[in-house]
Enzyme design. Structure first.
Site, short mmCIF file in Angstrom:
data_model
loop_
_atom_site.label_atom_id
_atom_site.label_comp_id
_atom_site.label_asym_id
_atom_site.label_seq_id
_atom_site.Cartn_x
_atom_site.Cartn_y
_atom_site.Cartn_z
N CYS A 44 48.66 32.36 106.60
CA CYS A 44 50.07 32.60 107.07
C CYS A 44 50.89 31.19 107.37
CB CYS A 44 50.19 33.59 108.31
SG CYS A 44 49.38 33.03 109.70
N CYS A 192 58.98 -6.26 130.40
CA CYS A 192 58.26 -6.79 131.43
C CYS A 192 58.77 -6.89 132.82
CB CYS A 192 57.65 -8.21 131.06
SG CYS A 192 56.57 -8.88 132.08
N CYS A 195 58.47 -11.10 133.99
CA CYS A 195 59.28 -12.07 133.35
C CYS A 195 60.49 -11.80 132.69
CB CYS A 195 58.69 -13.07 132.33
SG CYS A 195 58.28 -12.20 130.95
N HIS A 321 49.75 34.19 114.62
CA HIS A 321 50.52 34.30 113.22
C HIS A 321 51.72 33.62 113.30
CE1 HIS A 321 51.35 36.39 109.66
NE2 HIS A 321 52.49 36.83 110.35
#
Length: 351
Positions: A44, A192, A195, A321
């Protein structure tokens, strides 16, 4: 005439197919005629996916015209284009409600992907991914080029859009077929905390797997919001900062840098290290004008999509199904291989 031959003649009279474009910023809505599909033995998932692809107009037209024979680079036979025969059968309505059996196509597919051999329950998401990947490999317009480790990056590029375009161009130099209509580009942005350096990576995607908030009922927009939500990464789970040259705490955000012509959204099954689970949360979604612009580049404007096909799963992870709901010229049709008939009643906008 209501046959696929008549459709092909119409396409040829319209000078064939328009080559797919790289940038799409308009709604996508496809319609088609109706056909029935019936197989057995836990297949199916195949029926549901094939019906959805059959209603994808650009792909359908390409297959019916057998355009791959003129475009593909490889001289080898494209065996999986047996898929075209299935679509031809679905679109040949001269036999009325005749059943189309894709067993030959599925046999060829299992040879290419042995994982799908046997009689166990299979997943429609995996089938769609494998099928599109294998089809692309066979009908690729580009020669095969072996990837050699990590490719040189483009850090000398000044702007994010330029860097993204360079990466997309590299992708198309290797991978260019009709399947590109399903391909987009994701941007992963890292910031970051030490920095304040920003770095970006760009990856090609063929579908979006969205997380689902754990509530009684949510909207598709809430799933998209969660997908693009900023995430904090600790040192152990963060990549190396390019400036600090060490692992640091950082934040990560995902966005869509380039939108595909046809977007496939998956948001029902999740996989962890030890198990697979299915969310039962109701997800509401619009039938028209789904705007993904807010999840793209800054100031990209509205990017609208209209719904034309849904692959449904009823049951659990281990047993269930698949059915499909697709939009044709007469409205929404329900495809269920356990009950071969069409239901043209209105579709409730809850997935």
């Amino acid at each position: 005439e209501g046959s696929c031959e008549a459709l092909c003649r119409t396409l040829v009279s319209q000078k064939g197919l328009q080559r797919e474009t790289a940038d799409i910023s308009q709604s996508v809505l496809y319609t088609s005629l109706m056909g029935l599909l019936l197989v057995t033995d836990n297949e199916c998932f195949l029926n549901a996916v094939v019906q959805c692809l059959s209603h994808t107009r650009v792909l359908r037209n390409y297959c019916l015209l057998k355009s791959h024979k003129q475009e593909k680079f490889s001289k080898e036979e494209a065996k999986l284009m047996e898929f075209s025969q299935v679509l031809s059968g679905l679109w040949d309505v001269r036999e009325g409600d005749a059943v189309v059996n894709p067993r030959q196509f599925y046999s060829v597919f299992k040879e290419a992907v042995p994982y799908f051999s046997g009689y166990s329950q299979q997943d429609a998401q995996e089938f769609l991914r494998f099928l599109l990947d294998k089809l692309h490999t066979e009908i690729n317009r580009r020669p095969y080029v072996k990837r050699t480790g990590k490719e040189s990056d483009q850090k000398c590029v000044r702007f994010i859009s330029e860097e993204a375009n360079v990466m997309w161009k590299k992708h198309l130099e290797r991978d260019d077929s009709i399947i590109v209509i399903f391909s987009g580009q994701l941007r992963s942005s890292l910031h970051c905390s030490v920095c304040s350096h920003y770095s970006n990576t760009f990856d090609v995607f063929c579908d979006l797997s969205l997380p689902i908030p754990k509530r009684g009922e949510v909207s598709l927009q809430e799933c998209l919001d969660l997908f693009s939500q900023e995430e904090k990464l600790d040192k152990e789970n963060s990549p190396m900062c390019e400036r600090c040259n060490r692992r640091t705490e950082c934040t990560k955000r995902l966005s869509i840098q380039r939108f595909p012509q046809v977007i496939v959204i998956l948001n029902r099954f999740t996989t962890s290290r030890w198990s697979i689970s299915k969310s039962t949360v109701y997800v509401s979604f619009p039938l028209k004008n789904l705007d993904l612009g807010p999840y793209g580049p800054v100031d990209c404007g509205p990017v609208l999509y209209d719904l034309y096909a849904i692959c449904n799963h009823a049951g659990t992870v281990n047993m269930g199904h698949y059915t499909a709901c697709c939009l044709d010229e007469n409205g929404w049709c329900f495809y269920n291989d356990s009950e071969p008939a069409s239901d043209k009643s209105s579709l409730c906008p809850v997935l």
